[in-house]
Design a protein around this motif. Sequence first.
Motif, PDB file in Angstrom:
ATOM      1  N   LEU A   1      -7.706   4.304  -3.691  1.00 13.33           N
ATOM      2  CA  LEU A   1      -7.533   3.155  -4.541  1.00 13.33           C
ATOM      3  C   LEU A   1      -6.558   2.115  -4.195  1.00 13.33           C
ATOM      4  O   LEU A   1      -6.695   0.796  -3.929  1.00 13.33           O
ATOM      5  CB  LEU A   1      -7.033   3.501  -6.170  1.00 13.33           C
ATOM      6  N   ALA A   2      -5.387   2.609  -3.319  1.00 10.64           N
ATOM      7  CA  ALA A   2      -4.416   1.825  -2.761  1.00 10.64           C
ATOM      8  C   ALA A   2      -4.849   1.063  -1.580  1.00 10.64           C
ATOM      9  O   ALA A   2      -4.760  -0.036  -1.252  1.00 10.64           O
ATOM     10  CB  ALA A   2      -3.257   2.673  -2.213  1.00 10.64           C
ATOM     11  N   ASN A   3      -6.005   1.734  -0.847  1.00 18.60           N
ATOM     12  CA  ASN A   3      -6.671   1.000   0.217  1.00 18.60           C
ATOM     13  C   ASN A   3      -7.552  -0.168  -0.339  1.00 18.60           C
ATOM     14  O   ASN A   3      -7.395  -1.174   0.243  1.00 18.60           O
ATOM     15  CB  ASN A   3      -7.572   1.811   0.985  1.00 18.60           C
TER      16      ASN A   3
ATOM     17  N   ARG B   1       0.825  -1.270   0.008  1.00 19.00           N
ATOM     18  CA  ARG B   1      -0.106  -0.024   0.037  1.00 19.00           C
ATOM     19  C   ARG B   1       1.011   1.267  -0.158  1.00 19.00           C
ATOM     20  O   ARG B   1       0.738   2.275  -0.764  1.00 19.00           O
ATOM     21  CB  ARG B   1      -0.974   0.028   1.261  1.00 19.00           C
ATOM     22  N   LYS B   2       1.737   1.356   0.916  1.00 24.92           N
ATOM     23  CA  LYS B   2       2.775   2.433   0.709  1.00 24.92           C
ATOM     24  C   LYS B   2       3.667   2.548  -0.445  1.00 24.92           C
ATOM     25  O   LYS B   2       3.844   3.626  -0.704  1.00 24.92           O
ATOM     26  CB  LYS B   2       3.921   2.480   2.049  1.00 24.92           C
ATOM     27  N   ILE B   3       3.951   1.331  -0.929  1.00 24.72           N
ATOM     28  CA  ILE B   3       4.746   1.462  -2.297  1.00 24.72           C
ATOM     29  C   ILE B   3       3.885   2.050  -3.274  1.00 24.72           C
ATOM     30  O   ILE B   3       4.474   2.675  -4.202  1.00 24.72           O
ATOM     31  CB  ILE B   3       5.441   0.188  -2.546  1.00 24.72           C
ATOM     32  N   MET B   4       2.645   1.585  -3.505  1.00 21.21           N
ATOM     33  CA  MET B   4       1.893   2.059  -4.334  1.00 21.21           C
ATOM     34  C   MET B   4       1.559   3.445  -4.248  1.00 21.21           C
ATOM     35  O   MET B   4       1.400   4.380  -5.374  1.00 21.21           O
ATOM     36  CB  MET B   4       0.355   1.363  -4.284  1.00 21.21           C
ATOM     37  N   GLY B   5       1.376   4.060  -3.085  1.00 19.42           N
ATOM     38  CA  GLY B   5       1.317   5.648  -2.808  1.00 19.42           C
ATOM     39  C   GLY B   5       2.482   6.214  -3.060  1.00 19.42           C
ATOM     40  O   GLY B   5       2.465   7.275  -3.931  1.00 19.42           O
ATOM     41  N   GLU B   6       3.664   6.045  -2.622  1.00 21.48           N
ATOM     42  CA  GLU B   6       4.861   6.572  -2.958  1.00 21.48           C
ATOM     43  C   GLU B   6       5.489   6.423  -4.185  1.00 21.48           C
ATOM     44  O   GLU B   6       6.184   7.344  -4.901  1.00 21.48           O
ATOM     45  CB  GLU B   6       5.972   6.175  -1.736  1.00 21.48           C
ATOM     46  N   TRP B   7       5.607   5.156  -4.702  1.00 17.35           N
ATOM     47  CA  TRP B   7       6.416   5.204  -5.985  1.00 17.35           C
ATOM     48  C   TRP B   7       5.548   5.018  -7.167  1.00 17.35           C
ATOM     49  O   TRP B   7       5.784   5.738  -8.206  1.00 17.35           O
ATOM     50  CB  TRP B   7       7.051   3.870  -5.902  1.00 17.35           C
ATOM     51  N   LEU B   8       4.294   4.652  -7.158  1.00 15.48           N
ATOM     52  CA  LEU B   8       3.354   4.437  -8.232  1.00 15.48           C
ATOM     53  C   LEU B   8       2.254   5.626  -8.488  1.00 15.48           C
ATOM     54  O   LEU B   8       1.470   5.679  -9.285  1.00 15.48           O
ATOM     55  CB  LEU B   8       2.916   3.165  -8.192  1.00 15.48           C
ATOM     56  N   ARG B   9       2.441   6.373  -7.303  1.00 12.47           N
ATOM     57  CA  ARG B   9       1.307   7.512  -7.224  1.00 12.47           C
ATOM     58  C   ARG B   9      -0.020   7.359  -7.100  1.00 12.47           C
ATOM     59  O   ARG B   9      -0.945   7.791  -7.762  1.00 12.47           O
ATOM     60  CB  ARG B   9       1.796   8.594  -8.200  1.00 12.47           C
ATOM     61  N   VAL B  10      -0.458   5.770  -6.918  1.00 10.79           N
ATOM     62  CA  VAL B  10      -1.906   5.383  -6.488  1.00 10.79           C
ATOM     63  C   VAL B  10      -2.622   6.195  -5.727  1.00 10.79           C
ATOM     64  O   VAL B  10      -1.943   6.590  -4.514  1.00 10.79           O
ATOM     65  CB  VAL B  10      -1.946   3.900  -6.444  1.00 10.79           C
ATOM     66  N   SER B  11      -3.855   6.681  -5.963  1.00 12.59           N
ATOM     67  CA  SER B  11      -4.459   7.387  -4.857  1.00 12.59           C
ATOM     68  C   SER B  11      -4.684   6.729  -3.774  1.00 12.59           C
ATOM     69  O   SER B  11      -4.831   5.482  -3.650  1.00 12.59           O
ATOM     70  CB  SER B  11      -5.796   7.824  -5.509  1.00 12.59           C
TER      71      SER B  11
END
Lengths: 237, 117
Positions: free
Chosen positions: B88-90, B75-85
């Motif tokens: 959506l990451a949740n 979830r953190k990687i999605m937010g920080e590296w892939l810029r997933v909202s």
Amino acid sequence: MSHLTVRIWRGADEGEFQDFSVPMRENQTVLDVVSEVQRTQDQSLSYRFACRVGVCGSCAMMVNGKPRWTCRTHIRSLKSSVVTIAPLRNMPRIKDLVTDMSGFIDKWGKAGNVFESQRDRGDAPALVDPSSPMRKVADAAIECINCGVCHAACDVVSWNDAYLGPAALNRAWSLVNDERHSGKKETMMAAMGDGGCGNCHSQGNCMAACPIGLSPTRSIAGLKKMSLMSLLGGSDA
Amino acid sequence: MPNPMFEMRLYLLQRLTAILMLPMVIGHLATIMYATRSELTAASILERTQSSPWLVVFYTGFVILVSIHAPLGLRKIMGEWLRVSPKLANRISVLLFLGFLGLGLRGVWALTGGTMS
């Protein structure tokens, strides 16, 4: 006389590097070079400085990709005949080497940076034992002068807009260890909130870049430990 | 987020699961060595592992911890590296949690004698 090639960022977020050539001198700092370019080659070049001697922190820029105080960075120490100078990373650019630091400063507020006291002028000064463990921890963090170098060095800041950053959290850490501060709970809540200490990856870029050798990494680790203990203890701060 | 401490609680959860998993990873590696000593087929591995109720308990716990720990990290990687909202990451993280839990417990079920078909 040999010359130094200086590549200086021109423009705002959109812009490009412009090359200048300045004489290489026996003793010159990066700030000297920027000043020389501005005075002798292009008076429209914008940059910030005040004290020139490493007290104020206003001349911080990216020098060859690293955030530095330009007044305390000797050209000689860079061991390079080409020097690239850009505005501080992780901040909106206003013009040339000048950044908009308001977002950075706002984050200090969001990290609960305001000192609160229950005492007033009628009270005797608080007696703080300089050798107490809490005071030693606060002293280790307290010399920060808000130059923004650690904020520019931090990768987590570049990934996550909400992250408060090493400088703001370092300030929060010095406050929660200040026994006179009566708003510890509020500071702790802010420092462990959504943009708070839990986001830090402990990469240590802030610590490596700090011109005066502070360790926001250690301060944030302290906040993490304190916040985990308070959550485990059943209360929120 | 409705609760300002939401992120910090997840942070705590991820660290606690990490602490608990550390010895279990070593146990898991030991089990792999034991289970794959000779022939590397499902049948021969299950022959060695299926008889142990201890392994069922061990792996049930391990699967639950992994299912919590891994989606939190992703979830953190999605937010920080892939810029997933964040929203959506949740959602993806909850799906990953359910997926890891389902697949993992299905594997544990095989240890109890359930078929792997």
